[in-house]
Design an enzyme around this catalytic site. Structure first.
Site, PDB file in Angstrom:
ATOM      1  CG  ASP A  66      -1.883   1.070   1.272  1.00  0.00           C
ATOM      2  OD1 ASP A  66      -2.531   1.278   0.240  1.00  0.00           O
ATOM      3  OD2 ASP A  66      -1.998   1.741   2.302  1.00  0.00           O
TER       4      ASP A  66
ATOM      5  CB  THR B  14      -1.893   6.058  -2.063  1.00  0.00           C
ATOM      6  OG1 THR B  14      -1.695   4.648  -1.936  1.00  0.00           O
ATOM      7  CG2 THR B  14      -3.074   6.435  -1.208  1.00  0.00           C
TER       8      THR B  14
ATOM      9  CG  ASP C  93      -6.603   0.368  -0.576  1.00  0.00           C
ATOM     10  OD1 ASP C  93      -6.542   1.259   0.292  1.00  0.00           O
ATOM     11  OD2 ASP C  93      -5.596  -0.129  -1.118  1.00  0.00           O
TER      12      ASP C  93
HETATM   13  P1  ADP Z   1      -2.831   2.268  -6.040  1.00  0.00           P
HETATM   14  O1  ADP Z   1      -2.198   2.522  -4.711  1.00  0.00           O
HETATM   15  O2  ADP Z   1      -2.544   3.373  -6.995  1.00  0.00           O
HETATM   16  O3  ADP Z   1      -4.262   1.915  -5.948  1.00  0.00           O
HETATM   17  P2  ADP Z   1      -2.441  -0.485  -6.808  1.00  0.00           P
HETATM   18  O4  ADP Z   1      -1.250  -1.308  -6.476  1.00  0.00           O
HETATM   19  O5  ADP Z   1      -3.704  -0.775  -6.102  1.00  0.00           O
HETATM   20  O6  ADP Z   1      -2.026   1.026  -6.619  1.00  0.00           O
HETATM   21  O7  ADP Z   1      -2.655  -0.615  -8.361  1.00  0.00           O
HETATM   22  C1  ADP Z   1      -3.691   0.029  -9.036  1.00  0.00           C
HETATM   23  C2  ADP Z   1      -3.561  -0.199 -10.513  1.00  0.00           C
HETATM   24  O8  ADP Z   1      -3.705  -1.586 -10.824  1.00  0.00           O
HETATM   25  C3  ADP Z   1      -4.658   0.522 -11.273  1.00  0.00           C
HETATM   26  O9  ADP Z   1      -4.114   1.179 -12.385  1.00  0.00           O
HETATM   27  C4  ADP Z   1      -5.590  -0.617 -11.694  1.00  0.00           C
HETATM   28  O10 ADP Z   1      -6.292  -0.321 -12.883  1.00  0.00           O
HETATM   29  C5  ADP Z   1      -4.630  -1.747 -11.879  1.00  0.00           C
HETATM   30  N1  ADP Z   1      -5.292  -3.053 -11.779  1.00  0.00           N
HETATM   31  C6  ADP Z   1      -6.063  -3.533 -10.782  1.00  0.00           C
HETATM   32  N2  ADP Z   1      -6.518  -4.773 -11.047  1.00  0.00           N
HETATM   33  C7  ADP Z   1      -6.020  -5.108 -12.263  1.00  0.00           C
HETATM   34  C8  ADP Z   1      -6.106  -6.265 -13.099  1.00  0.00           C
HETATM   35  N3  ADP Z   1      -6.822  -7.319 -12.732  1.00  0.00           N
HETATM   36  N4  ADP Z   1      -5.454  -6.240 -14.276  1.00  0.00           N
HETATM   37  C9  ADP Z   1      -4.727  -5.180 -14.643  1.00  0.00           C
HETATM   38  N5  ADP Z   1      -4.589  -4.057 -13.910  1.00  0.00           N
HETATM   39  C10 ADP Z   1      -5.235  -4.011 -12.736  1.00  0.00           C
HETATM   40 MG    MG Z   2      -5.203   0.311  -5.181  1.00  0.00          MG
END
Ligand code: ADP
Ligand code: MG
Length: 536
Positions: free
Chosen positions: A63, A96, A387
């Protein structure tokens, strides 16, 4: 003598000052370093970080905001980036990492423009224009969901994919959506009304949603019932004890008779207190203060289930869940103040007894009980669930969602380039830099999944000529229709990330002078202040 120039000192001894390009470069470098530190965690295939604090406590997390908070960044410009993550967390609850990576990339591209002798104000102006246009573009790309539960569940799953919660994502996404819909009231969602309670043991799949409140408290007396059906609950913010900590009284007893009389008196008072509760018709007492042993005894004898020293925040949630009134004067407790629950029970969870107040009709506060093998697992699941709660609630509030997996960023970059085409000169170049920066998100998703980002981006861009929902399948490296695959995110994740990233980039770009007072030690190696700057 007269023509010799005297140096003028306007700053106290020991202060540290960096000006002009040095200041800018230094700040940009620090901001980029912060962004770089979380980049590998983005997306479903992102890696986790292990953080060890000064007390040797270990956190394993993916996170963004948690990592940045724990890192205790000291550089003033780097701190501003951490603030971006915190704002994102407060406004949406997710996204974030995205916000921070985007800020880093905007500054990186600005640095190139500075190298080409662009004035920072020109870059700022271009970025601001691009950010405004981005909000417009994202809005027009977004679709409505109108409370569709399937889509809401997909939003929750997208939030949890790649996090500790993934192992039980079906179950947890259901729990998240049901929890939010349950507390959704008059178009308002107050996430404080979703209580998260954690207990190690069993597996994440054993997590559950309780239509009511679970408190980490046991019955005060073993003689009390373990289960109370059709519970009538009294919420008391007053003690069932005699000792009054506020008044210091001294009683002088001179004979054994007097002592006896005194004890009898005391017993009578405590019995009256217990009777006050019993007479109200309550069969459950939730007390914010203490309950004397003797009062416990009388309550147990009357079959009342009682817990004591319950947190104020829990009292408020129980009031919401059971529709009870918190009473702070025992004398005034009446049957009108009582709340209702289908069942109140003492349950062993792990090796401790907890109190479940469940089956509340129209519960306006609920509990998500998270289970899992170890504390580290549970904590990370909690962050992922939070989240998801944030995403689902803003999706309901705004009723607007976007395709994830990099789709909306590719589309946004495309539209921004079109927009820049109508402008001229340096402003156009700044907007094009902004468009390039936005592509950092799909590029990072590809990189973190082990695929070649250039190949993937080329393919995605080609497909966006006809379908704006095309994103990356992070498992195969092939393009997919994100909406059809259920990779969906609320609009506000993206608009908030753009807004804060652009604002902070502008702010950092406009700084050409860093003055740090001599208080504390300044860091000699970087020539930059370490301490002594006010908190951003
Ligand atoms: P953040 O802290 O920005 O939320 P995350 O590690 O949660 O970071 O990643 C979010 C990103 O992952 C977003 O751009 C989202 O669209 C992408 N994402 C989430 N699930 C999938 C998936 N199944 N396939 C591809 N991309 C994904
Ligand atoms: Mg996220």
């Amino acid at each position: 003598m007269s023509n010799q120039i005297q140096p003028i000192f306007i700053l106290p001894e020991g202060s540290n000052r960096t000006t002009g390009k040095d200041a800018q470069r230094n700040n940009i470098m620090a901001a980029k370093a912060v962004a770089e530190s979380v980049r590998t965690t983005l997306g479903p295939k992102g890696m986790d970080k292990m953080l060890v604090d000064s007390m040797n406590e270990v956190i394993v997390t993916n996170d963004g905001v948690t990592i940045l908070k724990e890192m205790q960044v000291e550089h003033p410009a780097a701190k501003m980036i951490v603030e971006v993550a915190k704002t994102q967390e407060d406004e949406v609850g997710d996204g974030t990492t995205t916000a921070v990576i985007l800020t880093g990339e905007l500054l990186k591209n600005a640095e190139k423009l500075l190298d080409d002798n662009f004035h920072p104000t020109i870059i700022s102006k271009g970025y601001r224009k691009a950010a405004e246009k981005s909000i417009e573009i994202l809005n027009s790309m977004s679709t409505k969901i109108d409370g569709n539960k399937e889509i809401l569940r997909n939003i929750a799953i997208t939030a949890m994919t790649g996090k500790g919660a993934e192992i039980a994502k079906e179950k947890l996404s259901n729990i998240t959506v049901e929890a939010i819909l349950q507390i959704f009231d008059n178009n308002e969602i107050d996430l404080d009304l979703v209580k998260i309670e954690k207990k190690t043991g069993e597996s994440v799949d054993n997590s559950e949603l309780i239509m009511g409140i679970v408190i980490d408290k046991e019955r005060v007396h073993p003689g009390m019932p373990k289960r109370v059906e059709n519970a009538r609950i009294a919420l008391l913010d007053a003690q069932l004890e005699i000792k009054n900590t506020e008044i210091d009284a001294k009683i002088q007893i001179t004979s054994p008779d007097q002592l006896d009389l005194f004890l009898q008196q005391e017993e009578k008072i405590l019995k009256n207190m217990a009777n006050k509760v019993i007479d109200s018709g309550a069969n459950v007492l939730i007390c914010q203060k203490g309950i004397d042993d003797l009062a416990q005894h009388y309550l147990a004898k009357a079959g009342v289930y009682a817990v004591r020293r319950v947190k104020k925040s829990d009292m408020e949630k129980i009031a919401k869940a059971t529709n009870a009134k918190i009473v702070n004067n025992l004398k005034e407790l009446s049957s009108d103040d009582l709340g209702n629950a289908g069942l109140v029970e003492a349950k062993k969870v792990g090796d401790e007894e907890m109190t479940y107040i469940r089956e509340c009709k129209e519960a306006k506060a609920v509990t998500i009980l998270i289970r899992g093998g170890t504390n580290h697992v549970i904590d990370e699941v909690e962050r992922a669930v939070k989240d998801a709660l944030g995403d689902v609630s803003v999706a309901i509030k705004d009723n607007k969602v976007l395709p994830g997996a990099g789709a909306c960023e590719i589309e946004l970059a495309k539209e921004l380039r079109k927009f820049a085409g109508n402008l001229s000169g340096r402003e156009q170049i700044a907007i094009l830099s902004f468009a390039d920066a936005v592509e950092i998100i799909p590029r990072t998703l590809a990189e973190n999944s082990g695929f070649d980002p250039i190949d993937i981006l080329t393919e995605l861009k080609a497909q966006h000529a006809s379908n704006m929902n095309i994103g990356i399948n992070v498992f195969t490296g092939r393009p997919i229709d994100s909406i059809k695959e259920g990779i969906i995110e609320p609009l506000r994740i993206k608009t908030q990330a753009i807004k804060s990233a652009a604002e902070v980039s502008e702010l950092i770009l406009r700084i050409d002078d860093v003055i740090a007072s001599g208080r504390g030690n300044s860091s000699p190696q970087s020539g930059m202040p370490h301490q002594g700057m006010p908190d951003m």
